[in-house]
Design an enzyme around this catalytic site. Structure first.
Site, short mmCIF file in Angstrom:
data_model
loop_
_atom_site.label_atom_id
_atom_site.label_comp_id
_atom_site.label_asym_id
_atom_site.label_seq_id
_atom_site.Cartn_x
_atom_site.Cartn_y
_atom_site.Cartn_z
N ARG A 158 11.18 12.02 -35.08
CA ARG A 158 9.84 12.42 -35.51
C ARG A 158 9.99 13.76 -36.21
O ARG A 158 9.69 14.81 -35.67
CB ARG A 158 8.90 12.56 -34.30
N LYS A 203 -0.67 0.63 -26.51
CA LYS A 203 -0.33 1.82 -25.72
C LYS A 203 -1.16 1.81 -24.42
O LYS A 203 -0.84 1.10 -23.49
CB LYS A 203 -0.59 3.09 -26.54
N PHE A 205 10.97 5.69 -41.94
CA PHE A 205 11.63 5.86 -40.63
C PHE A 205 11.84 4.52 -39.93
O PHE A 205 12.76 4.36 -39.14
CB PHE A 205 10.83 6.81 -39.73
N ASP A 212 -9.11 8.19 -33.20
CA ASP A 212 -7.98 7.32 -32.93
C ASP A 212 -7.83 7.30 -31.42
O ASP A 212 -7.36 8.26 -30.81
CB ASP A 212 -6.72 7.87 -33.61
N TYR A 227 -11.12 -21.70 -32.06
CA TYR A 227 -10.99 -20.88 -33.27
C TYR A 227 -12.09 -19.82 -33.33
O TYR A 227 -11.84 -18.67 -33.66
CB TYR A 227 -11.04 -21.75 -34.53
N PHE A 247 -0.84 11.08 -38.43
CA PHE A 247 0.03 10.06 -37.85
C PHE A 247 0.48 9.17 -39.01
O PHE A 247 -0.27 8.94 -39.95
CB PHE A 247 -0.66 9.25 -36.74
N THR A 248 1.70 8.67 -38.91
CA THR A 248 2.35 7.97 -40.03
C THR A 248 1.49 6.86 -40.64
O THR A 248 1.14 6.91 -41.81
CB THR A 248 3.69 7.38 -39.55
N1 F0G Z 1 -2.36 5.69 -33.96
C1 F0G Z 1 -1.46 6.26 -33.14
C2 F0G Z 1 -1.77 7.58 -32.52
C3 F0G Z 1 -0.26 5.60 -32.89
O1 F0G Z 1 0.62 6.17 -32.06
C4 F0G Z 1 0.01 4.35 -33.49
C5 F0G Z 1 1.27 3.66 -33.27
C6 F0G Z 1 -0.96 3.80 -34.34
C7 F0G Z 1 -2.14 4.50 -34.55
C8 F0G Z 1 -0.77 2.49 -35.05
O2 F0G Z 1 -0.87 1.46 -34.16
O3 F0G Z 1 1.42 0.44 -34.08
O4 F0G Z 1 -0.56 -0.76 -33.17
O5 F0G Z 1 -0.28 -0.50 -35.61
N2 F0G Z 1 2.28 4.23 -32.77
C9 F0G Z 1 3.56 3.62 -32.45
C10 F0G Z 1 4.48 4.68 -31.91
C11 F0G Z 1 4.16 2.80 -33.54
O6 F0G Z 1 5.65 4.35 -31.66
O7 F0G Z 1 4.06 5.82 -31.67
P1 F0G Z 1 -0.02 0.09 -34.26
#
Ligand code: F0G
Length: 417
Positions: free
Chosen positions: A349, A225, A416, A182, A39, A91-92
């Site tokens: 997108r 990624k 989305f 990021d 743990y 970014f979303t």
């Molecule tokens: N920052 C970037 C640039 C991203 O592309 C993503 C995720 C995140 C942060 C968030 O990370 O998904 O691990 O919580 N991108 C995915 C995509 C969802 O399809 O581009 P996460």
């Protein structure tokens, strides 16, 4: 008509995302067998900490289950209500966490990034004049940090240059503002610097990555990624107080500070993935495959974002379907049609991803209306890319007969998905 709602069994070639969909290597799978599932104080955590310190250079590490877990922590720790967070395009999930913490995101990317045909080699760069304008309007005390990402996902995987991060650092020093990265696809960004920026041809991706990160105060990471794992992420900073506050929070929202939502085996695979991600040959093959598809599409004059970025091809749905107005979701239409026609899954997108303005409740209409054809790492072959090209070409040839969509249901956050 939302490709996120399909079952994966119903998909033939899955180019929805490169997130968590890459193939782990034999070395990473071997690492999975070495999970220390204690743990607290798992040895895999210390391997991960060592890898982050070595390749990214930050002092303190907080593990999280994935990128948005780290975005949550950093946003809650450093953003106060009424703050402004400038960044090189939204970014979303990043922007949503900044908003949920009481901040307002301000786009400071260079104008070229919004122009799909502009061939600028570093379309992810920050426009320093836009930072100056913001600080004049709101004051540096209301800007907790400048939020940079490289390559910029929503701009088409476009990189940021070393010269530009250096300028950002100087600007931040002058105004007493932090610079946060990021780092999700930062190794891919390093490859672009090696290829395109004067003086970096003889440096390795690993050296370039480290040099870039050294200009910043900290980073959050979606390891799904660059790091070639199915799940995982982290926050890493140089400032003890931010670390201390984030470490306090991680135990509430993610898990203990030595696993943060990951199993020991996940952390081991992640530590190994970091080493593999910085190999120059790996990046050349990965980005080379994306370019291969880009070249086929370009040759047939199908409109895509140029130059081709790191992780995906972005089809320019505005030009693809000039007869479909943005309020009828051309990029969503293209993703839906591509799936219906060929079983290839991609994602929107554009206006759907951009969501609604929290103040007015209206759709946000971004300049870029794109369908992302995202390539997982080490999964597909060149032959798959040929099939994908044929699938897109078939729709392009029939484009005049395709009509738009209407929104019949949307959830409150990140609609989305
Ligand atoms: N920052 C970037 C640039 C991203 O592309 C993503 C995720 C995140 C942060 C968030 O990370 O998904 O691990 O919580 N991108 C995915 C995509 C969802 O399809 O581009 P996460």
């Amino acid at each position: 008509y939302n490709t996120f709602l399909l079952r994966s069994e119903e998909v033939y070639i899955d180019l929805l995302t490169d997130s968590g969909t890459s193939a782990m290597s034999d070395r990473q799978w071997s690492g999975m067998m070495l999970g220390d599932e204690a743990y607290a104080g798992s040895k895999n955590y210390y391997h991960l900490e060592e890898a982050v310190q070595k390749y990214y250079g930050y002092k303190y590490l907080v593990p999280t289950h994935q990128g948005r877990g780290a975005e949550h922590l950093i946003s809650q720790v450093v953003i106060k209500k009424g703050d402004y967070i400038p960044g090189n395009m939204y970014f979303t999930t990043t922007r949503l966490h900044q908003e949920l913490a009481g901040g307002t995101f301000v786009d400071v990317i260079i104008d070229e990034a919004h122009d799909t045909d502009n061939e600028h080699p570093f379309k992810g760069n920050v426009d320093i004049a836009k930072l100056d304008k913001l600080v004049a309007e709101v004051g540096a005390e209301h800007i907790p940090y400048v939020s940079i990402a490289g390559p910029v996902n929503m701009a088409g995987g476009q990189p940021m240059s070393m010269a530009n991060v250096k300028e950002c650092r100087q600007w931040c020093n002058k105004h007493g503002v932090k610079l946060m990265l990021d780092a999700t696809r930062m190794v891919e960004n390093a490859f672009f610097i090696q290829e395109r920026e004067a003086g970096y041809q003889d440096k390795s991706c690993a050296e370039i990555l480290r040099e870039f990160c050294d200009f910043t105060d900290g980073a959050w990471m979606s390891s799904k990624k660059d790091h070639l794992v199915n799940i995982g992420g982290w926050l890493a900073v140089n400032d003890w107080d931010i670390f201390e506050a984030a470490r306090n929070m991680v135990v509430v929202y993610e898990g203990l500070h030595t696993y943060g939502g990951m199993a020991g085996r996940d952390m081991e695979a992640l530590a190994i993935g970091i080493q593999e991600s910085v190999e120059d040959d790996h990046q050349r093959a990965r980005i080379g495959q994306v370019r291969y598809l880009g070249e086929l599409l370009t040759e047939y004059e199908i409109p895509i974002i140029q130059p081709v970025g790191g992780h995906a091809i972005f089809l320019n749905a505005r030009k693809f379907f000039p007869h479909i107005p943005q309020k009828e979701f051309p990029a969503q239409t293209l993703a839906a049609q591509l799936y219906l026609d060929s079983g290839v899954r991609t994602m929107e997108r554009g206006v759907v991803s951009a969501g609604r303005d929290p103040e007015t409740g209206d759709h946000r209409y971004p300049k870029l209306e794109l369908t992302r054809v995202t390539i997982p790492r080490r999964v597909y072959t060149q032959a798959h890319m040929d099939v994908v090209f044929e699938a897109i070409k078939a729709i392009y040839d029939d484009r005049e007969n395709i009509r738009g969509l209407e929104m019949v249901y949307e959830p409150e956050y990140l609609r989305f998905f």
